[in-house]
Scaffold this motif. Structure first.
Motif, PDB file in Angstrom:
ATOM      1  N   LEU A  86       0.782  -1.240  -0.110  1.00 48.40           N
ATOM      2  CA  LEU A  86      -0.003  -0.009  -0.180  1.00 48.40           C
ATOM      3  C   LEU A  86       0.833   1.371  -0.082  1.00 48.40           C
ATOM      4  O   LEU A  86       1.943   1.293   0.712  1.00 48.40           O
ATOM      5  CB  LEU A  86      -0.922  -0.034   1.096  1.00 48.40           C
ATOM      6  N   PRO A  87       0.246   2.276  -0.662  1.00 47.60           N
ATOM      7  CA  PRO A  87       1.155   3.700  -0.732  1.00 47.60           C
ATOM      8  C   PRO A  87       1.464   4.014   0.931  1.00 47.60           C
ATOM      9  O   PRO A  87       0.352   3.894   1.607  1.00 47.60           O
ATOM     10  CB  PRO A  87       0.495   4.550  -1.432  1.00 47.60           C
ATOM     11  N   VAL A 128      -8.570  20.900   8.850  1.00 44.05           N
ATOM     12  CA  VAL A 128      -8.810  19.604   8.088  1.00 44.05           C
ATOM     13  C   VAL A 128      -7.836  19.563   6.969  1.00 44.05           C
ATOM     14  O   VAL A 128      -7.967  20.572   6.202  1.00 44.05           O
ATOM     15  CB  VAL A 128     -10.429  19.397   7.660  1.00 44.05           C
ATOM     16  N   ARG A 129      -7.143  18.476   6.848  1.00 45.04           N
ATOM     17  CA  ARG A 129      -6.191  18.487   5.768  1.00 45.04           C
ATOM     18  C   ARG A 129      -6.913  17.900   4.315  1.00 45.04           C
ATOM     19  O   ARG A 129      -6.745  18.505   3.214  1.00 45.04           O
ATOM     20  CB  ARG A 129      -5.144  17.189   6.194  1.00 45.04           C
ATOM     21  N   GLN A 130      -7.801  16.983   4.575  1.00 47.91           N
ATOM     22  CA  GLN A 130      -8.970  16.365   3.627  1.00 47.91           C
ATOM     23  C   GLN A 130      -9.837  15.707   4.319  1.00 47.91           C
ATOM     24  O   GLN A 130      -9.926  15.081   5.159  1.00 47.91           O
ATOM     25  CB  GLN A 130      -7.921  15.664   2.698  1.00 47.91           C
ATOM     26  N   VAL A 131     -10.813  15.260   3.384  1.00 47.26           N
ATOM     27  CA  VAL A 131     -12.068  14.524   3.670  1.00 47.26           C
ATOM     28  C   VAL A 131     -12.274  13.235   2.914  1.00 47.26           C
ATOM     29  O   VAL A 131     -12.263  13.310   1.549  1.00 47.26           O
ATOM     30  CB  VAL A 131     -13.507  15.144   3.767  1.00 47.26           C
ATOM     31  N   ILE A 132     -12.329  12.192   3.348  1.00 50.16           N
ATOM     32  CA  ILE A 132     -12.599  10.974   2.631  1.00 50.16           C
ATOM     33  C   ILE A 132     -13.847  10.179   3.177  1.00 50.16           C
ATOM     34  O   ILE A 132     -13.881   9.884   4.183  1.00 50.16           O
ATOM     35  CB  ILE A 132     -11.329   9.798   2.825  1.00 50.16           C
ATOM     36  N   ALA A 167      -1.654   9.368   1.283  1.00 49.29           N
ATOM     37  CA  ALA A 167      -0.170   9.524   0.826  1.00 49.29           C
ATOM     38  C   ALA A 167       0.380  10.609  -0.012  1.00 49.29           C
ATOM     39  O   ALA A 167       1.350  11.012  -0.191  1.00 49.29           O
ATOM     40  CB  ALA A 167       0.350   8.170   0.212  1.00 49.29           C
ATOM     41  N   GLN A 168      -0.944  11.410  -0.494  1.00 49.80           N
ATOM     42  CA  GLN A 168      -0.595  12.657  -1.137  1.00 49.80           C
ATOM     43  C   GLN A 168      -0.030  13.711  -0.251  1.00 49.80           C
ATOM     44  O   GLN A 168      -0.181  13.651   0.885  1.00 49.80           O
ATOM     45  CB  GLN A 168      -1.638  13.055  -1.753  1.00 49.80           C
ATOM     46  N   PRO A 169       1.103  14.207  -0.639  1.00 52.72           N
ATOM     47  CA  PRO A 169       1.607  15.508  -0.160  1.00 52.72           C
ATOM     48  C   PRO A 169       0.413  16.539   0.204  1.00 52.72           C
ATOM     49  O   PRO A 169      -0.262  16.829  -0.598  1.00 52.72           O
ATOM     50  CB  PRO A 169       2.726  16.030  -1.162  1.00 52.72           C
ATOM     51  N   ALA A 170       0.520  17.127   1.307  1.00 52.67           N
ATOM     52  CA  ALA A 170      -0.581  18.267   1.767  1.00 52.67           C
ATOM     53  C   ALA A 170      -0.736  19.361   0.847  1.00 52.67           C
ATOM     54  O   ALA A 170      -1.647  19.739   0.550  1.00 52.67           O
ATOM     55  CB  ALA A 170      -0.150  18.712   3.003  1.00 52.67           C
ATOM     56  N   ASP A 171       0.284  19.607  -0.092  1.00 50.53           N
ATOM     57  CA  ASP A 171       0.471  20.869  -0.866  1.00 50.53           C
ATOM     58  C   ASP A 171       0.026  20.523  -2.415  1.00 50.53           C
ATOM     59  O   ASP A 171       0.252  21.069  -3.315  1.00 50.53           O
ATOM     60  CB  ASP A 171       1.560  21.743  -0.738  1.00 50.53           C
ATOM     61  N   ARG A 172      -0.026  19.238  -2.781  1.00 51.12           N
ATOM     62  CA  ARG A 172      -0.049  18.810  -3.871  1.00 51.12           C
ATOM     63  C   ARG A 172      -1.005  17.595  -4.180  1.00 51.12           C
ATOM     64  O   ARG A 172      -0.911  16.455  -3.791  1.00 51.12           O
ATOM     65  CB  ARG A 172       1.068  18.105  -4.532  1.00 51.12           C
ATOM     66  N   TRP A 173      -2.284  18.034  -4.677  1.00 52.37           N
ATOM     67  CA  TRP A 173      -3.457  17.074  -4.795  1.00 52.37           C
ATOM     68  C   TRP A 173      -3.512  16.853  -6.133  1.00 52.37           C
ATOM     69  O   TRP A 173      -3.710  17.571  -6.983  1.00 52.37           O
ATOM     70  CB  TRP A 173      -4.759  17.691  -4.189  1.00 52.37           C
ATOM     71  N   THR A 174      -3.410  15.444  -6.349  1.00 52.39           N
ATOM     72  CA  THR A 174      -3.968  14.938  -7.771  1.00 52.39           C
ATOM     73  C   THR A 174      -4.839  14.127  -7.744  1.00 52.39           C
ATOM     74  O   THR A 174      -5.089  12.895  -6.911  1.00 52.39           O
ATOM     75  CB  THR A 174      -2.567  14.414  -8.329  1.00 52.39           C
TER      76      THR A 174
END
Length: 261
Positions: A41-42, A133-137, A234-241
């Motif tokens: 897993l990443p 909040v960093r992100q929501v899943i 696993a994505q960097p906080a400043d780079r969403w793809t």
């Protein structure tokens, strides 16, 4: 899209509904067969993660998710508020306090992962305190529920409505626009509890919908969903793809439904 949901999207049929528990057991069993793959897993930066359970669920119901994420090094926490019976005073104030505690402890934003009703909570928290909040899943969360009859859990939810302090007005998030943080909705077209199209987020530069072939009650333990969660974390906080399935698992992810369907 709201008008589409209001007109033609009903709750899952009897076949999906009554087989969901059995299919959930199969989803969990798949973990044993995919253990070697899950070992790859990443991995990310081990930031804090708060997991919110589904309706009628507790932290025990998300134990598999906790185990996997802790194995990847994430500082993973449950909500510690007992059984999720809806937006009671204990739940509403407790979630806010829990998020405040984690952001103060780690001095950085927290990723929120919410399963079904827990995902609705997670998005509400992100709108109220985006800086925390960093992100929501979300996992099988009917974030665009427009009618009560689009959920087979409606009666269970309203059984405790006399204790709710924040009724969930429908349609959910009407006119609210995209979240102020990156958002990923992991949903299943085989959902036996909620109309799966209600799980689709609005398109945006930092929003996405990821389809997996899971049950509603087993999505938090399904290998494809766990891989997608790990990849997003696993994505960097400043780079969403946008999510790109690994080649070996590409068949596990049906083409995501667009919001215009």
């Amino acid at each position: 899209m709201t008008s589409t949901l209001q007109r033609g999207t009903a709750a899952p049929d009897d076949l999906l509904y009554f087989t969901d528990p059995a299919r959930a057991a199969i989803d969990c069993a798949l973990l044993a067969y995919t253990a070697p793959l899950l070992a790859t897993l990443p991995r990310g930066d081990h930031h804090p993660v708060l997991v919110l359970p589904r309706l009628n669920g507790t932290d025990t119901s998300t134990a598999t998710l906790h185990t996997v994420l802790r194995g990847l090094g994430y500082r993973t926490y449950g909500w510690r508020l007992g059984r999720n019976i809806g937006p009671t005073s204990k739940a509403v104030h407790g979630m806010r306090a829990r998020l405040d505690y984690l952001t103060n402890r780690y001095q950085q934003p927290v990723t929120l992962i919410g399963w079904s009703l827990g995902g609705i909570y997670a998005r509400q928290l992100a709108r109220r305190t985006p800086q925390a909040v960093r992100q929501v899943i979300t996992l099988g969360s009917p974030i665009r529920l427009a009618r009560h009859d689009q959920s087979r859990a409606n009666h269970l939810f309203h059984r405790h409505s006399h204790q709710h302090i924040e009724p969930l007005d429908l349609p959910l998030e009407r006119g609210a626009g995209p979240l102020p943080v990156p958002a990923t909705s992991i949903y299943t077209p085989l959902d036996g509890i909620v109309a799966w199209r209600t799980c689709l987020d609005e398109p945006g530069p930092r929003t996405e919908n990821i389809a997996v072939l899971a049950s509603h009650l087993g999505i938090a333990s399904h290998p494809a969903a766990l891989w997608a969660v790990a990849d997003r974390l696993a994505q960097p906080a400043d780079r969403w793809t946008p999510f790109q399935p690994p080649s070996l698992l590409r068949m596990a992810y049906p083409a995501p439904e667009s919001r215009s369907s």
